[in-house]
Design an enzyme around this catalytic site. Structure first.
Site, PDB file in Angstrom:
ATOM      1  N   ARG A  32       0.828  -1.217   0.000  1.00 41.33           N
ATOM      2  CA  ARG A  32       0.000   0.000   0.000  1.00 41.33           C
ATOM      3  C   ARG A  32       0.858   1.261   0.000  1.00 41.33           C
ATOM      4  O   ARG A  32       0.560   2.228  -0.693  1.00 41.33           O
ATOM      5  CB  ARG A  32      -0.903   0.018   1.235  1.00 41.33           C
ATOM      6  CG  ARG A  32      -2.008  -1.017   1.247  1.00 41.33           C
ATOM      7  CD  ARG A  32      -3.296  -0.395   0.731  1.00 41.33           C
ATOM      8  NE  ARG A  32      -4.434  -1.279   0.869  1.00 41.33           N
ATOM      9  CZ  ARG A  32      -5.455  -1.048   1.691  1.00 41.33           C
ATOM     10  NH1 ARG A  32      -5.452   0.009   2.472  1.00 41.33           N
ATOM     11  NH2 ARG A  32      -6.476  -1.866   1.727  1.00 41.33           N
ATOM     12  N   ASP A  82     -16.288   7.143   9.802  1.00 36.96           N
ATOM     13  CA  ASP A  82     -15.069   6.350   9.593  1.00 36.96           C
ATOM     14  C   ASP A  82     -13.862   7.290   9.630  1.00 36.96           C
ATOM     15  O   ASP A  82     -13.965   8.476   9.360  1.00 36.96           O
ATOM     16  CB  ASP A  82     -15.109   5.609   8.257  1.00 36.96           C
ATOM     17  CG  ASP A  82     -14.165   4.420   8.240  1.00 36.96           C
ATOM     18  OD1 ASP A  82     -14.625   3.281   8.468  1.00 36.96           O
ATOM     19  OD2 ASP A  82     -12.950   4.625   8.033  1.00 36.96           O
TER      20      ASP A  82
HETATM   21  C1  LIG Z   1     -13.063  -3.862   8.233  1.00 32.52           C
HETATM   22  S1  LIG Z   1     -13.886  -2.314   8.169  1.00 32.52           S
HETATM   23  C2  LIG Z   1     -15.469  -2.747   8.855  1.00 32.52           C
HETATM   24  C3  LIG Z   1     -16.615  -2.062   8.137  1.00 32.52           C
HETATM   25  C4  LIG Z   1     -18.006  -2.433   8.671  1.00 32.52           C
HETATM   26  N1  LIG Z   1     -18.188  -2.016  10.025  1.00 32.52           N
HETATM   27  C5  LIG Z   1     -18.258  -3.904   8.526  1.00 32.52           C
HETATM   28  O1  LIG Z   1     -18.271  -4.641   9.517  1.00 32.52           O
HETATM   29  O2  LIG Z   1     -18.419  -4.368   7.393  1.00 32.52           O
HETATM   30  C6  LIG Z   1     -13.102  -1.416   9.513  1.00 32.52           C
HETATM   31  C7  LIG Z   1     -13.235   0.105   9.370  1.00 32.52           C
HETATM   32  O3  LIG Z   1     -12.821   0.699  10.612  1.00 32.52           O
HETATM   33  C8  LIG Z   1     -12.192   1.920  10.300  1.00 32.52           C
HETATM   34  N2  LIG Z   1     -11.329   2.348  11.423  1.00 32.52           N
HETATM   35  C9  LIG Z   1     -10.176   1.796  11.851  1.00 32.52           C
HETATM   36  N3  LIG Z   1      -9.644   2.490  12.876  1.00 32.52           N
HETATM   37  C10 LIG Z   1     -10.505   3.514  13.114  1.00 32.52           C
HETATM   38  C11 LIG Z   1     -10.508   4.602  14.037  1.00 32.52           C
HETATM   39  N4  LIG Z   1      -9.505   4.797  14.930  1.00 32.52           N
HETATM   40  N5  LIG Z   1     -11.539   5.466  13.993  1.00 32.52           N
HETATM   41  C12 LIG Z   1     -12.549   5.290  13.098  1.00 32.52           C
HETATM   42  N6  LIG Z   1     -12.597   4.296  12.185  1.00 32.52           N
HETATM   43  C13 LIG Z   1     -11.582   3.418  12.190  1.00 32.52           C
HETATM   44  C14 LIG Z   1     -11.408   1.619   9.027  1.00 32.52           C
HETATM   45  O4  LIG Z   1     -11.092   2.793   8.302  1.00 32.52           O
HETATM   46  C15 LIG Z   1     -12.353   0.681   8.285  1.00 32.52           C
HETATM   47  O5  LIG Z   1     -13.106   1.352   7.312  1.00 32.52           O
END
Ligand SMILES: C[S@@+](CC[C@H](N)C(=O)[O-])C[C@H]1O[C@@H](n2cnc3c(N)ncnc32)[C@H](O)[C@@H]1O
Length: 276
Positions: free
Chosen positions: A40, A149
């Site tokens: 990435r 997010d």
């Molecule tokens: C694997 S995705 C899950 C999406 C959805 N909740 C689902 O279960 O399908 C995890 C998301 O958490 C977000 N994320 C990670 N760390 C974070 C933080 N400190 N604050 C807000 N969002 C965060 C990432 O950017 C990502 O889009």
């Protein structure tokens, strides 16, 4: 044939980058993630015309690196998601949670749901479809879904509400017909869904501008990347901003055991707040 890598990622630079991700986003970059991070971030080095990762670390450490910090964080988040993922949560929302809230909140006629870590929006749009499809009339009700997010790219995608046909395959046919339209081969979320949802950029580790209280929080497949102390802080903050008896829904591989006792397990990865 040995293919020489364009940019080698030295241990020292990996440690610097891991610390920065941990401090900024709470995300633990384990050694297993090294190849992913390398791939990435090599793209960022190329885009910036840098020669190696040490230069990239320096850029992030200087004040000029502020805007790059956002690109860096966007590059290292894992955004995997899909429509109607873990759909038993949505069934529970429609069949159990919504009817109960419509009784409990009959005085305010207000329902607040938060999709925390919503990625590119499939989760909040699925929640909105489940609510509209529940058979409960929302007439006279003020129902809102806040969807947030950390990653600015995915939240911009989510706010557009346009998905390629393949991604939208996860939407049950009847709901796809009812709640989406097809434009230029893409699947577009209808106003009925968009009107329920507010999208915003938010780092869960930082100050939250909203005061809640929320009736339901979906935080699924987000904390798997956090260490335990960060999870404890976050789930206790969720308890603070949730109504008494409020719901917390986590991802299939997540649980609150040894993390906090302010929620109790009431279903498959479905929790309810304990106490006031
Ligand atoms: C694997 S995705 C899950 C999406 C959805 N909740 C689902 O279960 O399908 C995890 C998301 O958490 C977000 N994320 C990670 N760390 C974070 C933080 N400190 N604050 C807000 N969002 C965060 C990432 O950017 C990502 O889009």
């Amino acid at each position: 044939m040995v293919v020489e890598e364009e940019f080698a990622l030295q241990d020292r630079d990996f440690r610097t980058l891991s610390k920065l991700v941990m401090d900024t986003a709470g995300i633990v970059l384990s050694e297993r993630k090294r190849a992913f991070i390398h791939g990435r971030l090599s793209r960022r080095l190329r885009a910036l015309g840098l020669n190696n990762f040490s230069q990239y670390c320096k850029l992030l450490e200087t004040s000029d690196g502020d805007s790059e910090l956002r690109n860096f964080i966007n590059a290292v988040t894992t955004n995997h998601t899909s429509f109607f993922r873990e759909s038993h949560h949505l069934d529970h929302l429609a069949r159990v949670i919504l009817p109960e809230l419509m009784t409990a909140n009959s005085d305010t006629r207000r329902i607040r749901i938060w999709s925390a870590g919503c990625s590119s929006g499939e989760e909040p749009y699925s929640i909105a479809m489940a609510i509209h499809n529940s058979g409960k009339s929302l007439a006279g009700w003020d129902v809102k879904i806040l969807a947030t997010d950390l990653d600015t790219n995915v939240i911009a995608h989510a706010a557009r509400g346009i998905y390629d046909a393949e991604r939208a395959e996860g939407i049950p046919a009847a709901m796809k017909n009812r709640f989406t339209t097809v434009q230029d081969g893409n699947v577009v979320m209808n106003d009925e869904l968009c009107d329920l949802i507010t999208f915003a950029h938010l780092n869960l580790l930082e100050r939250w501008p909203m005061s809640g209280p929320f009736d339901v929080i979906f935080c699924r497949n987000v904390v798997i990347y956090f260490d335990k102390p960060t999870q404890t802080r976050l789930f206790n903050r969720y308890a603070d901003i949730t109504k008494p008896d409020g719901w917390l829904i986590v991802g299939h591989s997540e649980n609150l055991l040894g993390i906090t006792d302010r929620f109790e397990l009431v279903g498959r990865t479905i929790y309810r707040k304990v106490g006031p």
